[in-house]
Write a protein that holds these residues in place. Sequence first.
Motif, PDB file in Angstrom:
ATOM      1  N   ALA A  48      44.434 -32.164  19.885  1.00 28.87           N
ATOM      2  CA  ALA A  48      44.978 -32.632  21.166  1.00 28.87           C
ATOM      3  C   ALA A  48      46.462 -32.955  21.063  1.00 28.87           C
ATOM      4  O   ALA A  48      47.185 -32.927  22.069  1.00 28.87           O
ATOM      5  CB  ALA A  48      44.204 -33.863  21.640  1.00 28.87           C
ATOM      6  N   GLU A  49      46.954 -33.199  19.850  1.00 24.05           N
ATOM      7  CA  GLU A  49      48.387 -33.449  19.666  1.00 24.05           C
ATOM      8  C   GLU A  49      49.212 -32.173  19.819  1.00 24.05           C
ATOM      9  O   GLU A  49      50.439 -32.201  19.838  1.00 24.05           O
ATOM     10  CB  GLU A  49      48.642 -34.116  18.315  1.00 24.05           C
ATOM     11  N   TRP A  50      48.545 -31.034  19.926  1.00 29.24           N
ATOM     12  CA  TRP A  50      49.222 -29.748  20.170  1.00 29.24           C
ATOM     13  C   TRP A  50      49.273 -29.414  21.663  1.00 29.24           C
ATOM     14  O   TRP A  50      49.618 -28.296  22.050  1.00 29.24           O
ATOM     15  CB  TRP A  50      48.481 -28.653  19.403  1.00 29.24           C
ATOM     16  N   LYS A 109      57.262 -38.921  13.995  1.00 29.07           N
ATOM     17  CA  LYS A 109      57.724 -37.842  14.887  1.00 29.07           C
ATOM     18  C   LYS A 109      56.777 -36.678  14.651  1.00 29.07           C
ATOM     19  O   LYS A 109      56.705 -36.156  13.540  1.00 29.07           O
ATOM     20  CB  LYS A 109      59.166 -37.417  14.574  1.00 29.07           C
ATOM     21  N   HIS A 110      56.042 -36.270  15.679  1.00 27.14           N
ATOM     22  CA  HIS A 110      55.147 -35.145  15.541  1.00 27.14           C
ATOM     23  C   HIS A 110      55.849 -33.891  16.042  1.00 27.14           C
ATOM     24  O   HIS A 110      57.069 -33.897  16.257  1.00 27.14           O
ATOM     25  CB  HIS A 110      53.803 -35.403  16.258  1.00 27.14           C
ATOM     26  N   HIS A 111      55.106 -32.795  16.226  1.00 27.58           N
ATOM     27  CA  HIS A 111      55.738 -31.516  16.555  1.00 27.58           C
ATOM     28  C   HIS A 111      56.480 -31.554  17.897  1.00 27.58           C
ATOM     29  O   HIS A 111      57.372 -30.743  18.130  1.00 27.58           O
ATOM     30  CB  HIS A 111      54.689 -30.397  16.613  1.00 27.58           C
ATOM     31  N   ASP A 112      56.135 -32.521  18.783  1.00 32.79           N
ATOM     32  CA  ASP A 112      56.817 -32.575  20.094  1.00 32.79           C
ATOM     33  C   ASP A 112      58.204 -33.206  19.985  1.00 32.79           C
ATOM     34  O   ASP A 112      58.940 -33.283  20.966  1.00 32.79           O
ATOM     35  CB  ASP A 112      55.950 -33.328  21.121  1.00 32.79           C
ATOM     36  N   ALA A 153      54.697 -42.942   6.198  1.00 28.01           N
ATOM     37  CA  ALA A 153      55.315 -42.328   7.381  1.00 28.01           C
ATOM     38  C   ALA A 153      55.014 -40.840   7.388  1.00 28.01           C
ATOM     39  O   ALA A 153      55.335 -40.128   6.427  1.00 28.01           O
ATOM     40  CB  ALA A 153      56.824 -42.545   7.369  1.00 28.01           C
ATOM     41  N   TYR A 154      54.384 -40.382   8.477  1.00 28.41           N
ATOM     42  CA  TYR A 154      54.208 -38.942   8.717  1.00 28.41           C
ATOM     43  C   TYR A 154      55.434 -38.454   9.475  1.00 28.41           C
ATOM     44  O   TYR A 154      55.859 -39.102  10.445  1.00 28.41           O
ATOM     45  CB  TYR A 154      52.950 -38.700   9.560  1.00 28.41           C
ATOM     46  N   TYR A 155      55.997 -37.317   9.047  1.00 26.10           N
ATOM     47  CA  TYR A 155      57.144 -36.753   9.759  1.00 26.10           C
ATOM     48  C   TYR A 155      56.953 -35.255   9.851  1.00 26.10           C
ATOM     49  O   TYR A 155      56.679 -34.588   8.846  1.00 26.10           O
ATOM     50  CB  TYR A 155      58.450 -37.062   9.014  1.00 26.10           C
ATOM     51  N   LEU A 206      55.615 -40.734   1.815  1.00 20.64           N
ATOM     52  CA  LEU A 206      56.454 -39.849   2.636  1.00 20.64           C
ATOM     53  C   LEU A 206      55.615 -38.599   2.918  1.00 20.64           C
ATOM     54  O   LEU A 206      55.440 -37.742   2.053  1.00 20.64           O
ATOM     55  CB  LEU A 206      57.727 -39.492   1.857  1.00 20.64           C
ATOM     56  N   TRP A 207      55.006 -38.574   4.101  1.00 18.97           N
ATOM     57  CA  TRP A 207      54.011 -37.548   4.440  1.00 18.97           C
ATOM     58  C   TRP A 207      54.652 -36.543   5.403  1.00 18.97           C
ATOM     59  O   TRP A 207      54.564 -36.673   6.606  1.00 18.97           O
ATOM     60  CB  TRP A 207      52.798 -38.206   5.086  1.00 18.97           C
ATOM     61  N   ASN A 208      55.283 -35.511   4.842  1.00 19.44           N
ATOM     62  CA  ASN A 208      55.916 -34.484   5.672  1.00 19.44           C
ATOM     63  C   ASN A 208      54.887 -33.428   6.047  1.00 19.44           C
ATOM     64  O   ASN A 208      53.881 -33.248   5.351  1.00 19.44           O
ATOM     65  CB  ASN A 208      57.067 -33.823   4.913  1.00 19.44           C
ATOM     66  N   ASP A 209      55.121 -32.711   7.152  1.00 19.34           N
ATOM     67  CA  ASP A 209      54.155 -31.704   7.582  1.00 19.34           C
ATOM     68  C   ASP A 209      54.851 -30.380   7.929  1.00 19.34           C
ATOM     69  O   ASP A 209      55.997 -30.373   8.376  1.00 19.34           O
ATOM     70  CB  ASP A 209      53.393 -32.214   8.819  1.00 19.34           C
ATOM     71  N   ILE A 210      54.144 -29.272   7.680  1.00 15.75           N
ATOM     72  CA  ILE A 210      54.584 -27.924   8.060  1.00 15.75           C
ATOM     73  C   ILE A 210      55.848 -27.474   7.354  1.00 15.75           C
ATOM     74  O   ILE A 210      56.566 -26.601   7.812  1.00 15.75           O
ATOM     75  CB  ILE A 210      54.793 -27.814   9.592  1.00 15.75           C
ATOM     76  N   GLY A 211      56.199 -28.111   6.236  1.00 13.68           N
ATOM     77  CA  GLY A 211      57.328 -27.606   5.465  1.00 13.68           C
ATOM     78  C   GLY A 211      58.668 -28.157   5.949  1.00 13.68           C
ATOM     79  O   GLY A 211      58.731 -29.099   6.746  1.00 13.68           O
TER      80      GLY A 211
HETATM   81  C1  LIG Z   1      47.677 -27.493   7.234  1.00 17.49           C
HETATM   82  C2  LIG Z   1      48.770 -27.823   8.238  1.00 17.49           C
HETATM   83  O1  LIG Z   1      49.876 -27.308   8.210  1.00 17.49           O
HETATM   84  N1  LIG Z   1      48.468 -28.727   9.150  1.00 17.49           N
HETATM   85  C3  LIG Z   1      49.396 -29.124  10.183  1.00 17.49           C
HETATM   86  C4  LIG Z   1      48.682 -30.191  10.970  1.00 17.49           C
HETATM   87  N2  LIG Z   1      48.581 -31.436  10.214  1.00 17.49           N
HETATM   88  C5  LIG Z   1      47.748 -32.419  10.835  1.00 17.49           C
HETATM   89  C6  LIG Z   1      47.712 -33.685   9.997  1.00 17.49           C
HETATM   90  C7  LIG Z   1      48.216 -32.732  12.277  1.00 17.49           C
HETATM   91  O2  LIG Z   1      49.428 -33.437  12.266  1.00 17.49           O
HETATM   92  C8  LIG Z   1      48.392 -31.418  13.061  1.00 17.49           C
HETATM   93  O3  LIG Z   1      48.853 -31.669  14.360  1.00 17.49           O
HETATM   94  C9  LIG Z   1      49.358 -30.540  12.316  1.00 17.49           C
HETATM   95  O4  LIG Z   1      49.601 -29.318  13.047  1.00 17.49           O
END
Ligand SMILES: CC(=O)NC[C@H]1N[C@@H](C)[C@@H](O)[C@@H](O)[C@@H]1O
Length: 440
Positions: A48-50, A109-112, A153-155, A206-211
């Motif tokens: 739902a965050e997408w 800060k999430h993808h939005d 922190a997730y970023y 430090l929890w980064n996401d998607i590179g």
């Molecule tokens: C495996 C991957 O790249 N996941 C991205 C995914 N991570 C989750 C913890 C949520 O933050 C999703 O919204 C995010 O796309």
Amino acid sequence: MTVPGWFSEAKFGVFIHWGPYSVPAWAEPTGELGAVDPEMWFAHNPYAEWYWNTSQIEGSPAYEHHRTVHGGRPYDDFLDAWQAESFDPADWIELFARAGARYVVATTKHHDGVALWDAPGTGTRNTVHRGPHRDLIADLATAVRARGLRFGAYYSGGLDWYAGRRAVIRHEDLIDDYGRPHEAAYAAYALRQVRDLIDRYRPDVLWNDIGWPDAGMADLPDLFAHYYATVPEGVVNDRWDGAHADYLTSEYQANRQNEAAAHWENCRGIGLSFGFNRNEGPEHLLDPAAAVRLLVDVVSRGGNLLLNVGPKADGTLPGEQRAVLEGIASWTAAHAGAVYATRPLDPGAAMSHDGTPWIRWTRDDDHAYAFLADVPDSARGQVLLKTGPGMLDPATAVRLDGRPVRADAVPDGIVVTSAELGAPLPTVVRFALTTSRSVD
Ligand SMILES: CC(=O)NC[C@H]1N[C@@H](C)[C@@H](O)[C@@H](O)[C@@H]1O
């Protein structure tokens, strides 16, 4: 790859995904990441965050929903509609602590691209100047640390649909790397924000996401050096495009190969989404027994579980998610000793079992802990634990919930006899490790 003791002993963390997407709170409960056909994933995204992305994919149910229910309004209207009027961080953290969480990781800060603090470069597009009108990261970090837990922190470094290139991501976009922003301007923007997070809140994770953007990869060694200098017991996850990792992550059923690492963490929602999804019913959520067994399975294999809650826009935790955490809390109260500061039992010492009964093991220096669940009535309260000869002393068997238990050595292990073994919530029997054999 090394981690400080607090992280490997923590075993259980709570993830929080909270943002403007928590206002529509709408996704199709399609299935778990890793179990859904990638061709289906983006147009029927259960996350739902997408919502901003999914609701832009013409013909998707989310697109129709956004058009008919929200009149196709701009996504940022949801930032202003997000009031968090009932937000009580201490209430959240008290529940997480009772459930046994030792750390909390919150989206900053999430993808939005909406920041939950007064992030540099965001102007007023953050929760301090709009919507909640609060520094939600400060509120959460303060409440988490007041309760003696660690704050992470997730970023979303790799995706930012506002500051970075805003491409609607469909399956075919995977070819051009998710439409991720890689240019120098965005790299500088993201670097400045992560440094600000470090300097303001000293996150323990430090929890980064998607590179990370290509143009910013050269910045990372200095960023990590600054981080560890600022937070000596800090921990960095593995989603920085290979630049560095103190531990590896898996998500639902994706990247499970990472669970072979010395230090790893599985993250997932209580349901199929991280952000609150109003379309999820009990059939989509873990029940307390399933959540506890997930935690025990992860811990028995040397990992941490980061279990997500998706708060509502008003700042309350959805009742069905609270109930799961309350269920975990009541089990943990009697069984914490078998989970925290334990490590996997040598595979040769005892056999786990995925079927019926369900069996998992952990150990500490002096004891082995057997977790038993789903013992069928036909077993009449008896379970054979396949253990190596002379490893565990049956005479020392104790049920952590205090109920009576008997254990007898048999040729290929130990037979445990006890009433009420069949519960879906695991029963735990503790054995002294005999000093005659090292199990490591
Ligand atoms: C495996 C991957 O790249 N996941 C991205 C995914 N991570 C989750 C913890 C949520 O933050 C999703 O919204 C995010 O796309």
